[in-house]
Motif scaffolding. Structure first.
Motif, PDB file in Angstrom:
ATOM      1  N   SER A  54      -6.681 -22.267  18.690  1.00 61.15           N
ATOM      2  CA  SER A  54      -5.806 -20.742  18.812  1.00 61.15           C
ATOM      3  C   SER A  54      -4.901 -20.754  20.035  1.00 61.15           C
ATOM      4  CB  SER A  54      -6.982 -19.647  18.677  1.00 61.15           C
ATOM      5  OG  SER A  54      -8.012 -19.636  19.655  1.00 61.15           O
ATOM      6  N   PHE A  55      -4.334 -20.131  20.265  1.00 61.39           N
ATOM      7  CA  PHE A  55      -3.543 -19.667  21.627  1.00 61.39           C
ATOM      8  C   PHE A  55      -3.326 -18.176  21.772  1.00 61.39           C
ATOM      9  CE2 PHE A  55      -0.882 -21.313  18.042  1.00 61.39           C
ATOM     10  CZ  PHE A  55       0.276 -20.346  18.064  1.00 61.39           C
ATOM     11  N   THR A  56      -2.724 -18.087  22.961  1.00 63.99           N
ATOM     12  CA  THR A  56      -2.297 -16.856  23.428  1.00 63.99           C
ATOM     13  C   THR A  56      -0.778 -16.390  23.272  1.00 63.99           C
ATOM     14  OG1 THR A  56      -1.885 -17.157  25.693  1.00 63.99           O
ATOM     15  CG2 THR A  56      -4.163 -16.590  25.002  1.00 63.99           C
ATOM     16  N   ARG A  57      -0.496 -15.075  23.314  1.00 59.75           N
ATOM     17  CA  ARG A  57       1.025 -14.924  23.105  1.00 59.75           C
ATOM     18  C   ARG A  57       1.574 -15.468  24.459  1.00 59.75           C
ATOM     19  NH1 ARG A  57       3.664  -8.899  23.963  1.00 59.75           N
ATOM     20  NH2 ARG A  57       5.769  -9.588  24.300  1.00 59.75           N
ATOM     21  N   ASP A  58       0.928 -15.526  25.577  1.00 60.15           N
ATOM     22  CA  ASP A  58       1.675 -16.218  26.847  1.00 60.15           C
ATOM     23  C   ASP A  58       1.907 -17.486  26.652  1.00 60.15           C
ATOM     24  OD1 ASP A  58       1.619 -13.693  28.076  1.00 60.15           O
ATOM     25  OD2 ASP A  58      -0.276 -13.890  29.205  1.00 60.15           O
ATOM     26  N   ALA A  59       1.011 -18.200  25.997  1.00 57.96           N
ATOM     27  CA  ALA A  59       0.889 -19.725  25.713  1.00 57.96           C
ATOM     28  C   ALA A  59       2.277 -19.889  24.966  1.00 57.96           C
ATOM     29  CB  ALA A  59       0.030 -20.377  25.299  1.00 57.96           C
ATOM     30  N   ALA A  60       2.341 -19.091  23.989  1.00 58.92           N
ATOM     31  CA  ALA A  60       3.319 -19.307  22.979  1.00 58.92           C
ATOM     32  C   ALA A  60       4.703 -19.090  23.363  1.00 58.92           C
ATOM     33  CB  ALA A  60       3.263 -18.608  21.520  1.00 58.92           C
ATOM     34  N   SER A  61       4.704 -18.214  24.420  1.00 61.18           N
ATOM     35  CA  SER A  61       5.985 -18.080  24.866  1.00 61.18           C
ATOM     36  C   SER A  61       6.290 -19.131  26.080  1.00 61.18           C
ATOM     37  CB  SER A  61       5.919 -16.600  25.765  1.00 61.18           C
ATOM     38  OG  SER A  61       7.080 -16.290  26.515  1.00 61.18           O
ATOM     39  N   LEU A  80       1.186 -17.979  10.211  1.00 58.80           N
ATOM     40  CA  LEU A  80       0.583 -17.795  11.282  1.00 58.80           C
ATOM     41  C   LEU A  80      -0.578 -16.831  11.089  1.00 58.80           C
ATOM     42  CD1 LEU A  80       0.956 -18.891  14.387  1.00 58.80           C
ATOM     43  CD2 LEU A  80       2.269 -16.826  14.941  1.00 58.80           C
ATOM     44  N   ALA A  81      -1.676 -17.055  11.909  1.00 60.54           N
ATOM     45  CA  ALA A  81      -3.032 -16.028  11.702  1.00 60.54           C
ATOM     46  C   ALA A  81      -3.496 -15.555  12.898  1.00 60.54           C
ATOM     47  CB  ALA A  81      -4.110 -16.848  10.938  1.00 60.54           C
ATOM     48  N   ARG A  82      -3.977 -14.453  13.098  1.00 63.48           N
ATOM     49  CA  ARG A  82      -4.665 -13.983  14.151  1.00 63.48           C
ATOM     50  C   ARG A  82      -6.190 -14.673  14.352  1.00 63.48           C
ATOM     51  NH1 ARG A  82      -1.915 -10.469  17.692  1.00 63.48           N
ATOM     52  NH2 ARG A  82      -0.747  -9.184  16.433  1.00 63.48           N
ATOM     53  N   SER A  83      -6.381 -14.778  15.325  1.00 67.61           N
ATOM     54  CA  SER A  83      -7.709 -15.228  15.810  1.00 67.61           C
ATOM     55  C   SER A  83      -8.499 -14.271  16.989  1.00 67.61           C
ATOM     56  CB  SER A  83      -7.769 -16.748  16.336  1.00 67.61           C
ATOM     57  OG  SER A  83      -8.837 -17.394  16.648  1.00 67.61           O
ATOM     58  N   GLY A  84      -8.908 -13.504  16.603  1.00 61.61           N
ATOM     59  CA  GLY A  84      -9.257 -12.538  17.272  1.00 61.61           C
ATOM     60  C   GLY A  84      -8.340 -11.514  17.666  1.00 61.61           C
ATOM     61  N   ARG A  85      -8.268 -10.691  18.816  1.00 62.81           N
ATOM     62  CA  ARG A  85      -7.383  -9.630  18.969  1.00 62.81           C
ATOM     63  C   ARG A  85      -6.302 -10.211  19.649  1.00 62.81           C
ATOM     64  NH1 ARG A  85     -10.036  -4.624  21.775  1.00 62.81           N
ATOM     65  NH2 ARG A  85      -7.910  -3.890  21.624  1.00 62.81           N
ATOM     66  N   GLN A  86      -6.354 -11.017  20.615  1.00 62.78           N
ATOM     67  CA  GLN A  86      -5.145 -11.366  21.567  1.00 62.78           C
ATOM     68  C   GLN A  86      -4.786 -12.776  21.167  1.00 62.78           C
ATOM     69  OE1 GLN A  86      -3.931  -9.343  23.650  1.00 62.78           O
ATOM     70  NE2 GLN A  86      -5.581  -7.843  23.094  1.00 62.78           N
ATOM     71  N   PHE A  88      -3.497 -16.476  18.467  1.00 61.75           N
ATOM     72  CA  PHE A  88      -2.952 -16.819  17.102  1.00 61.75           C
ATOM     73  C   PHE A  88      -3.294 -18.291  16.834  1.00 61.75           C
ATOM     74  CE2 PHE A  88      -0.034 -13.872  19.285  1.00 61.75           C
ATOM     75  CZ  PHE A  88       0.558 -13.075  18.573  1.00 61.75           C
ATOM     76  N   PHE A  89      -3.283 -18.320  15.345  1.00 64.40           N
ATOM     77  CA  PHE A  89      -3.763 -19.751  14.783  1.00 64.40           C
ATOM     78  C   PHE A  89      -2.900 -20.247  14.047  1.00 64.40           C
ATOM     79  CE2 PHE A  89      -6.417 -21.862  11.635  1.00 64.40           C
ATOM     80  CZ  PHE A  89      -6.935 -22.808  12.369  1.00 64.40           C
ATOM     81  N   VAL A  90      -2.574 -21.636  13.844  1.00 66.23           N
ATOM     82  CA  VAL A  90      -1.795 -22.197  13.002  1.00 66.23           C
ATOM     83  C   VAL A  90      -2.857 -22.977  12.291  1.00 66.23           C
ATOM     84  CG1 VAL A  90       0.273 -23.726  12.717  1.00 66.23           C
ATOM     85  CG2 VAL A  90       0.231 -22.346  14.561  1.00 66.23           C
ATOM     86  N   HIS A  91      -2.709 -22.858  10.866  1.00 65.55           N
ATOM     87  CA  HIS A  91      -3.565 -23.604   9.987  1.00 65.55           C
ATOM     88  C   HIS A  91      -2.979 -25.062  10.093  1.00 65.55           C
ATOM     89  CE1 HIS A  91      -5.129 -25.607   6.376  1.00 65.55           C
ATOM     90  NE2 HIS A  91      -5.924 -24.818   6.322  1.00 65.55           N
ATOM     91  N   PRO A  92      -4.077 -26.225  10.296  1.00 61.56           N
ATOM     92  CA  PRO A  92      -3.682 -27.613  10.341  1.00 61.56           C
ATOM     93  C   PRO A  92      -2.485 -28.012   9.554  1.00 61.56           C
ATOM     94  CG  PRO A  92      -6.095 -27.167  10.572  1.00 61.56           C
ATOM     95  CD  PRO A  92      -5.298 -25.782  10.076  1.00 61.56           C
ATOM     96  N   LEU A  93      -2.582 -27.597   8.401  1.00 60.70           N
ATOM     97  CA  LEU A  93      -1.471 -28.216   7.270  1.00 60.70           C
ATOM     98  C   LEU A  93       0.063 -27.530   7.579  1.00 60.70           C
ATOM     99  CD1 LEU A  93      -3.420 -28.122   3.947  1.00 60.70           C
ATOM    100  CD2 LEU A  93      -2.881 -30.032   5.143  1.00 60.70           C
ATOM    101  N   VAL A  94      -0.177 -26.277   7.929  1.00 57.53           N
ATOM    102  CA  VAL A  94       1.152 -25.682   8.601  1.00 57.53           C
ATOM    103  C   VAL A  94       1.725 -26.245   9.568  1.00 57.53           C
ATOM    104  CG1 VAL A  94       2.182 -23.595   9.170  1.00 57.53           C
ATOM    105  CG2 VAL A  94       0.575 -23.665   7.429  1.00 57.53           C
ATOM    106  N   ARG A  95       0.748 -26.554  10.551  1.00 62.29           N
ATOM    107  CA  ARG A  95       0.884 -27.326  11.848  1.00 62.29           C
ATOM    108  C   ARG A  95       1.620 -28.765  11.626  1.00 62.29           C
ATOM    109  NH1 ARG A  95      -4.060 -27.280  14.501  1.00 62.29           N
ATOM    110  NH2 ARG A  95      -4.291 -29.464  14.046  1.00 62.29           N
ATOM    111  N   GLN A  96       1.138 -29.349  10.664  1.00 57.00           N
ATOM    112  CA  GLN A  96       1.447 -30.919  10.275  1.00 57.00           C
ATOM    113  C   GLN A  96       2.895 -30.491   9.737  1.00 57.00           C
ATOM    114  OE1 GLN A  96      -0.716 -32.713   7.281  1.00 57.00           O
ATOM    115  NE2 GLN A  96       1.033 -34.050   6.738  1.00 57.00           N
ATOM    116  N   PHE A  97       3.546 -29.516   8.972  1.00 62.30           N
ATOM    117  CA  PHE A  97       4.687 -29.410   8.484  1.00 62.30           C
ATOM    118  C   PHE A  97       5.655 -29.010   9.628  1.00 62.30           C
ATOM    119  CE2 PHE A  97       7.941 -26.213   7.304  1.00 62.30           C
ATOM    120  CZ  PHE A  97       8.492 -27.055   6.026  1.00 62.30           C
TER     121      PHE A  97
END
Length: 289
Positions: A54-61, A80-86, A88-97
């Motif tokens: 998972s990663f934060t909005r700051d990291a994504a930015s 994209l999915a939420r992982s806790g309140r703050q 995000f998470f990319v499913h491994p198959l979506v990440r592969q794509f």
């Protein structure tokens, strides 16, 4: 099946004729969803594929250049999915794509380098806090939350021969692995880095630091003779020698006091770990210190 899926997204497919083309394979479903995205959303998804766990909005930015609007759009389309309140998470198959799309743009290497730089700097910002008792537990928890990204950044720094990033990450990761008694992970990560540095021209000071800390984890694993050989070989780096006599005296005193379970004691007493690190002296061969 898992191994095949890691190589081919079109493995999960059907030949049924009454199924729409966009649903006949996982790859087709992803491709259909991709075409529905705006260009900026496509870029955000592709660039986010360099994240791990998972990663934060700051990291994504900072790494992917993704805005909150783009992240929200990807959430709405279940890419994209939420992982806790703050986080995000990319499913491994979506990440592969997404990684396949990123490679097609020729930006993959640049995004990996940005990922390494961001998390090396992120660790550097917390170097002081992990040594301060009031903030130590919070900082260790933050590192734990980012450990998949940090491990990936460490591994990519090895691959990219980025000695600056390795040097920036080394001490805090060493402290984290030691305090959390993750000795096997520390031994594995430092061993990989040290082996890579030996195969190419590298910063001697960094190699010496890696070797000394790797020897520490070997010692914790019970490989005492190998650890001693590595410490003795530090003399090969003729500009620096590390003196562990103070640490040895501290460990002997602990054993004499009745402590038998060193990993447990170190995990429960992070201040003692800091004292051991302070007791490790760096001696210049040409100048006594």
């Amino acid at each position: 099946i898992a191994e095949e899926l890691s190589q081919r997204l079109d493995l999960l497919a059907t030949s049924l004729r009454d199924v729409p083309a966009r649903h006949r394979s996982l790859a087709a479903a992803f491709d259909y969803a991709w075409r529905l995205l705006e260009p900026a959303e496509q870029s955000a998804l592709a660039r986010s594929s360099v994240m791990r766990g998972s990663f934060t909005r700051d990291a994504a930015s900072a790494v992917a250049g993704a805005t909150l609007v783009e992240l929200t759009a990807l959430l709405d389309r279940s890419l994209l999915a939420r992982s806790g309140r703050q986080r995000f998470f990319v499913h491994p198959l979506v990440r592969q794509f997404g990684e396949e799309r990123l490679r097609a743009t020729g930006q993959h290497g640049a995004m990996v380098a940005r990922h390494v730089a961001y998390f090396a700097a992120w660790l550097g910002e917390r170097a002081a806090a992990v040594q301060a008792s009031p903030l130590q537990l919070q900082t260790l928890a933050e590192i734990e939350g980012e450990i998949e990204n940090l491990a990936a950044a460490w591994q990519c720094a090895i691959t990219l021969a980025d000695d600056g990033a390795l040097a920036a990450m080394l001490d805090l990761l060493f402290t984290f692995w030691t305090i959390r008694s993750r000795f096997q992970e520390g031994e594995l990560r430092l061993g990989e880095a040290l082996a890579a540095l030996r195969r190419r021209p590298a910063d001697p000071a960094l190699q010496a630091r890696l070797q000394a800390r790797y020897a520490w984890f070997l010692f914790q694993a019970g490989h005492v003779n190998e650890a001693r050989r590595l410490l003795a070989r530090l003399a090969d780096f003729n500009h620096v020698t590390l003196d562990f006599s103070g640490v040895d005296a501290m460990l002997r005193a602990l054993r004499k006091s009745g402590v038998q379970d060193f990993p447990r004691y170190l995990a429960d007493n992070p201040a003692f770990v800091r004292d051991m690190m302070r007791a490790t002296r760096v001696i210049d061969v040409n100048e006594q210190s």
